[in-house]
Design a protein around this motif. Structure first.
Motif, PDB file in Angstrom:
ATOM      1  N   GLU A   1      89.170  64.736  13.551  1.00 48.92           N
ATOM      2  CA  GLU A   1      89.113  64.769  14.684  1.00 48.92           C
ATOM      3  C   GLU A   1      90.528  65.030  15.044  1.00 48.92           C
ATOM      4  OE1 GLU A   1      87.961  60.554  14.946  1.00 48.92           O
ATOM      5  OE2 GLU A   1      89.936  59.569  14.641  1.00 48.92           O
TER       6      GLU A   1
ATOM      7  N   ASP B   1      89.669  62.372  23.776  1.00 50.37           N
ATOM      8  CA  ASP B   1      88.070  62.156  24.041  1.00 50.37           C
ATOM      9  C   ASP B   1      87.798  63.368  25.238  1.00 50.37           C
ATOM     10  OD1 ASP B   1      88.228  60.394  26.482  1.00 50.37           O
ATOM     11  OD2 ASP B   1      89.021  59.040  25.181  1.00 50.37           O
TER      12      ASP B   1
ATOM     13  N   LEU C   1      82.678  61.559  23.708  1.00 54.04           N
ATOM     14  CA  LEU C   1      83.599  61.424  22.553  1.00 54.04           C
ATOM     15  C   LEU C   1      83.661  62.826  21.949  1.00 54.04           C
ATOM     16  CD1 LEU C   1      82.617  57.853  20.826  1.00 54.04           C
ATOM     17  CD2 LEU C   1      84.538  58.610  22.445  1.00 54.04           C
TER      18      LEU C   1
ATOM     19  N   ARG D   1      86.286  65.669  18.059  1.00 50.88           N
ATOM     20  CA  ARG D   1      85.965  65.143  16.909  1.00 50.88           C
ATOM     21  C   ARG D   1      84.579  65.797  16.553  1.00 50.88           C
ATOM     22  NH1 ARG D   1      86.338  59.442  19.108  1.00 50.88           N
ATOM     23  NH2 ARG D   1      87.184  60.355  20.525  1.00 50.88           N
TER      24      ARG D   1
ATOM     25  N   ALA E   1      80.512  61.685  16.133  1.00 51.61           N
ATOM     26  CA  ALA E   1      80.996  60.503  16.937  1.00 51.61           C
ATOM     27  C   ALA E   1      79.946  59.184  16.550  1.00 51.61           C
ATOM     28  CB  ALA E   1      80.919  60.761  18.515  1.00 51.61           C
TER      29      ALA E   1
END
Length: 335
Positions: A9, A74, A99, A102, A105
């Motif tokens: 992330e 995010d 989210l 990344r 999630a």
């Protein structure tokens, strides 16, 4: 299917002073937490970078909480459920959630929206069918109080929101739609999308360029840029003109106070309405938006553009490039 135990992330490494740089971001590998009842594990396929995220990099109070240093960023993302402990969600479901930034999630299922069978790509739900699409529709129709016959001017018109504003206005009966953008290529694309006129704001004072493109004035200005574009629009707006203030990207990286429009006094005699808005205010218009715009998407009346970067590693640079105007349409990162 092998369930991931680790993921990568992007964290905020430091708060920028002015324009963000790669040093403000950090790629981190972390352990995925165990899945709890009511949660799903999603493998993200595509994530969004958006101009509003620049404000969240500052430690200031706003309509959305700031990003935290040494914590993941995010934003909008679409992915595939690879594990579920939530009723109503199964492996293989496509979901939209918040989210991004990344590769995987873990989130409560009530914070995800399942995407039912669709002919559209995952990225469409971050653009034309997602937040930018609703922003364009609600900003024009509700904040801008659009009426058939209006002359509409859109700044940042080649972006994810602006390009849709112009097309929706034209399809809804605008008498003339004008767009400004930052390159000859973007101007040419706006004309392909059906704008009646478009100009490159680098070609001269925006006030002069707008008056040439809108000799009969402007009734609705959809503002994505602020600064000299807003000042120019105030000069060209007709009596009872409306401004839908969606963004001010020309000021997001400013390190000193930026001057307000120097001609704001004109708003009095012209009886102008300048209305700032956040798309969340108009969430109730989502069904109307889908019912109105959906058929135009289905029959090809509306087109949308995407600028795509591949890999989480490239997400920070994609965001930096977005703020510098490198995108045409929606900027997304595939994962």
């Amino acid at each position: 299917m092998t369930i991931a135990s680790k993921t990568r992330e992007i964290h905020l490494a430091s708060r920028p002073n002015g324009a963000p740089t790669p040093d403000n971001f950090r790629l981190v590998e972390v352990d995925l937490p165990p899945l709890q009842d009511g949660e799903i594990l999603v493998a993200n396929t595509v994530m969004s970078v958006d101009p509003y995220m620049r404000g969240r990099m500052n430690d200031v109070k706003s309509y959305v909480p700031p990003f935290q240093v040494d914590k993941p960023l995010d934003g909008g993302a679409v992915g595939t459920v690879i594990a579920s402990k939530a009723e109503g969600f199964a492996e293989g479901d496509r979901v939209l959630h918040g989210l991004g930034w990344r590769e995987h999630a873990v989130l409560p299922a009530d914070r995800a929206t399942r995407i039912e069978g669709s002919d559209f790509s995952d990225s469409a739900y971050l653009g034309v069918l997602g937040m930018p699409g609703l922003t364009a529709y609600a900003g024009l129709m509700a904040a801008g109080e659009f009426k058939p016959g209006d002359i509409v001017y859109v700044s940042g018109a080649a972006g994810a929101v602006g390009s849709l504003v112009g097309q929706i206005a034209k399809l809804s009966g605008a008498s003339r739609v004008i767009g400004s953008a930052g390159s000859p290529e973007k101007v040419a694309r706006l004309l392909e999308l059906g704008f009646d006129a478009a100009f490159d704001y680098h070609d001269g004072p925006v006030r002069n360029l707008l008056k040439q493109a809108a000799p009969d004035g402007v009734d609705v200005y959809f503002d994505n840029v602020g600064g000299d574009h807003l000042e120019a629009a105030i000069s060209s707006l007709n009596v009872d003109g409306r401004v839908a203030m969606c963004g001010a990207i020309s000021q997001y990286n400013a390190t000193e106070a930026t001057p307000a429009p120097r001609n704001l006094g004109l708003a009095i005699g012209k009886r102008l309405t300048l209305r700032g808005f956040i798309v969340g205010k108009y969430a109730s218009l989502k069904d109307e938006f889908v019912a109105t715009v959906g058929p135009w998407l289905a029959d090809g009346s509306i087109s949308w553009d995407e600028t795509t970067r591949a890999g989480l590693d490239n997400a920070p640079q994609a965001f930096i490039d977005l703020l510098e105007g490198a995108n045409t349409g929606k900027m997304v990162v595939t994962l």
